[in-house]
Write an enzyme that holds these catalytic residues in place. Structure first.
Site, PDB file in Angstrom:
ATOM      1  N   ASP A 211      -0.449  -1.149   5.883  1.00 44.97           N
ATOM      2  CA  ASP A 211       0.039  -0.906   4.533  1.00 44.97           C
ATOM      3  C   ASP A 211       1.015  -2.031   4.193  1.00 44.97           C
ATOM      4  OD1 ASP A 211       0.727   0.745   2.156  1.00 44.97           O
ATOM      5  OD2 ASP A 211      -0.079   2.359   3.399  1.00 44.97           O
TER       6      ASP A 211
ATOM      7  N   ASP B 182       0.085  -1.592  -1.376  1.00 40.71           N
ATOM      8  CA  ASP B 182       0.777  -0.498  -2.059  1.00 40.71           C
ATOM      9  C   ASP B 182       1.159  -0.910  -3.485  1.00 40.71           C
ATOM     10  OD1 ASP B 182       2.250   2.151  -1.555  1.00 40.71           O
ATOM     11  OD2 ASP B 182       3.884   0.902  -2.310  1.00 40.71           O
TER      12      ASP B 182
ATOM     13  N   GLU C 127      -3.947  -0.573  -4.127  1.00 43.22           N
ATOM     14  CA  GLU C 127      -3.700   0.754  -4.701  1.00 43.22           C
ATOM     15  C   GLU C 127      -3.498   0.564  -6.198  1.00 43.22           C
ATOM     16  OE1 GLU C 127      -0.672   4.566  -4.671  1.00 43.22           O
ATOM     17  OE2 GLU C 127       0.102   2.549  -4.408  1.00 43.22           O
TER      18      GLU C 127
ATOM     19  N   ASP D   2      -1.084  10.892  -0.779  1.00 44.74           N
ATOM     20  CA  ASP D   2      -0.437  11.225  -2.048  1.00 44.74           C
ATOM     21  C   ASP D   2      -1.152  12.342  -2.802  1.00 44.74           C
ATOM     22  OD1 ASP D   2       1.455   9.127  -1.731  1.00 44.74           O
ATOM     23  OD2 ASP D   2       0.095   7.680  -2.661  1.00 44.74           O
TER      24      ASP D   2
HETATM   25  C1  GLC Z   1       2.392   4.315  -3.206  1.00 42.91           C
HETATM   26  C2  GLC Z   1       2.261   5.117  -1.949  1.00 42.91           C
HETATM   27  C3  GLC Z   1       3.205   6.270  -2.026  1.00 42.91           C
HETATM   28  C4  GLC Z   1       4.612   5.739  -2.139  1.00 42.91           C
HETATM   29  C5  GLC Z   1       4.733   4.782  -3.304  1.00 42.91           C
HETATM   30  C6  GLC Z   1       5.995   3.989  -3.229  1.00 42.91           C
HETATM   31  O1  GLC Z   1       2.003   5.032  -4.319  1.00 42.91           O
HETATM   32  O2  GLC Z   1       0.939   5.509  -1.753  1.00 42.91           O
HETATM   33  O3  GLC Z   1       3.098   7.106  -0.915  1.00 42.91           O
HETATM   34  O4  GLC Z   1       5.499   6.789  -2.305  1.00 42.91           O
HETATM   35  O5  GLC Z   1       3.690   3.843  -3.344  1.00 42.91           O
HETATM   36  O6  GLC Z   1       5.895   3.022  -2.213  1.00 42.91           O
END
Ligand code: GLC
Ligand code: MG
Length: 534
Positions: free
Chosen positions: A98, A199, A267, A329
């Site tokens: 990640d 992310d 993401e 999430d």
């Molecule tokens: C992304 C992650 C989530 C996290 C957020 C802040 O959305 O998937 O889990 O809280 O980023 O890093």
């Protein structure tokens, strides 16, 4: 052409806090994960996406990093990481980390410097705006609710945070930040990892003029999900800013220096197909944005078909997508859809055209637990708490579910481990776990399922989705009955795999409610029995 291994791979996301605890402290860790690689190999997984294991005060459970090049002691140390990576590779699997670019922890030494004074050499590493303490720079809100700006008393300025106030946004318009983060990417690639899940990939650039977001019109339905306060605004200026593409291109340039086919998956919660497609660039940006269309789809033949065709319609020949239905999430598949539909989900994830991303525990149908006050999002908006999908992996039906020796793990065990555990389901050939495994075996055996084209076929009933995946030499037809009635249809011979009620009746078959059948069939280009309905 670099190796595009990820096209044919099956990915499995591990949330490290909850997979396996090796030292009895109640938190999952790297040695624990390493000890469970047999399970992934047995299941037929090719690559792991590991949620963050970096040094962190765990305000957002690792998505708040204090050192991107260190392992948090909760998870082990760099030696444990290297050992884990070696084990993954020795089994022919790959590892994707990640990568958290948008923000750091407020305890990161960079932010500590940055907020120490106006003229600190790192002041500009984060986003600071002048003003008065009763008037934030604009109306932007944090994803987790509340203003996206916090006032720093000491230096009398606002700093921006897309997430928690303890997760200040990095200033990606500062070349030093870009260089530092490229160094982080290099660090892990040099260590041998095979790519990154990026992310918040479309949030790292925002409007430099800080223009206000407009409110959503009455009755607006977010194509992603109900987002509480965040969902009351159209994110015109703080999401998907065009300057983000330049950063993605720089990441791609760097990862392409490594010739082993580094994958980057963004993401990106973007549901407009053309804007989503834009994140591929002409093939010089992140390898692919996540495709969340199936995850947010209603569970009917019509809606699922629309979700698939929406992506198929825009995807150019050279591009490749992925399918996913859950992650750390989101509400678990089995809780969202129920057990029968979870089986259909397993089939779709593994037979559609694109790389499947599975989430730990979904292979045994784990259910959501309740809000435990662990996830800070849940403190702000309780129905958005993510605690429920982060419960310990259910290895066995014992009281500790085989996760940890600790009296109480960091988060309580989820519902129904008696039926929803690896141990229980391994001994039941009819289980969801065995279905996942059979599907992954089938995928490995059938080129058409891995790389073939997609076409929706004429369906005998509005509740049934029928599609074919095909190459020149091979085709696989899949029929999924989303309805509550059995449906009569013709099938191309004995099925390769069925789920639920399936009865051959002469030339015809009956596909029971919720049932699925998968056949070997004739590639459509040369068959008249199969015709496109679109
Ligand atoms: C992304 C992650 C989530 C996290 C957020 C802040 O959305 O998937 O889990 O809280 O980023 O890093
Ligand atoms: Mg531990």
């Amino acid at each position: 052409m670099t190796d595009q291994w990820w096209r044919e791979a099956v990915f499995y996301q591990i949330y490290p806090l909850s997979f396996k605890d090796s030292d009895g402290d109640g938190y999952g860790d790297l040695r624990g994960i390493e000890s469970k690689l047999d399970h992934l190999e047995w299941l037929g997984v090719d690559a792991i996406w590991l949620s963050p294991v970096y040094e962190s005060p765990m305000a957002d459970w690792g998505y708040d990093v204090t050192d991107h090049k260190a392992i948090d002691p909760l998870f082990g140390d760099m030696e444990a990481f290297d050992s884990f990576l070696r084990s993954v590779h020795s089994r022919g699997m790959r590892l994707v980390m990640d990568l958290i670019l948008n923000h750091t922890s407020a305890q990161h030494p960079w932010f500590v410097e940055s907020k120490s004074s106006h003229d600190n050499h790192m002041r500009d590493w984060y986003v600071w705006e002048p003003g008065s303490d009763d008037h934030p720079p604009n109306n932007w809100v944090s994803v987790f609710s509340g203003p996206a700006w916090s006032w720093d008393e000491a230096t009398g300025e606002w700093f921006r945070h897309t997430y928690l106030p303890t997760q200040p946004d990095l200033n990606w318009r500062n070349p030093d930040v870009v260089e530092a983060m490229m160094g982080v990417i290099r660090f892990w690639l040099d260590r041998g990892v095979d790519g990154f899940r990026v992310d918040a990939a479309h949030q790292i650039m925002k409007d430099p003029e800080n223009r206000d977001n407009p409110p959503t019109p009455p009755g607006y339905v977010d194509p992603y999900k109900e987002m509480g306060e965040y969902g009351r605004w159209i994110h015109l200026w703080d999401l998907g800013h065009e300057d983000v593409h330049e950063i993605h291109r720089q990441i791609r340039k760097l990862t392409d220096e490594y010739d082993r086919g580094i994958v980057t998956v963004g993401e990106i919660h973007e549901f407009d197909p053309n804007r989503w497609l834009n994140y591929f660039g002409p093939g010089d940006e992140l390898t692919m944005p996540f495709n969340y269309n199936l995850m947010v789809s209603d569970w009917t033949a019509t809606a699922v078909r629309a979700a698939i065709e929406k992506v198929e319609a825009v995807l150019p020949e050279w591009a490749w997508t992925n399918w996913t239905m859950g992650n750390h999430d989101e509400v678990r598949i089995a809780s969202r859809l129920g057990d029968d539909s979870a089986r259909q989900a397993a089939v779709l994830l593994t037979t559609l055209r694109g790389t499947p991303f599975l989430y730990y525990g979904d292979e045994v149908g784990m259910l959501n637990g309740s809000n435990q006050g662990r996830d800070p999002w849940g403190d702000n908006v309780s129905f958005l708490s993510r605690d429920g999908c982060r419960t310990p992996m259910q290895w066995s039906s014992s009281p500790t579910v085989g996760f940890s020796e600790a009296a109480s793990p960091w988060i309580p065990i989820g519902p129904d481990p008696q039926r929803r555990s690896v141990e229980t389901q391994r001994s039941d050939p009819e289980s969801l776990l065995h279905l996942y495994r059979s599907l992954l075996v089938l995928r490995r055996q059938r080129l058409s399922l891995r790389v073939g084209d997609y076409r929706t076929l004429d369906s005998p009933d509005a509740d049934v989705l029928v599609f074919v995946r095909w190459t020149e030499s091979e085709a696989t037809t899949v029929a999924v009955n989303f309805g509550v009635d059995a449906v009569q249809m013709s099938g191309p011979g004995d099925p390769l795999l069925t789920v639920g009620g399936y009865e051959p009746y002469g030339e015809l078959i009956f596909l029971g409610p919720g049932a699925v059948a998968i056949w070997d069939s004739t590639p459509p280009a040369r068959a008249n029995q199969v015709s496109s309905s679109s």
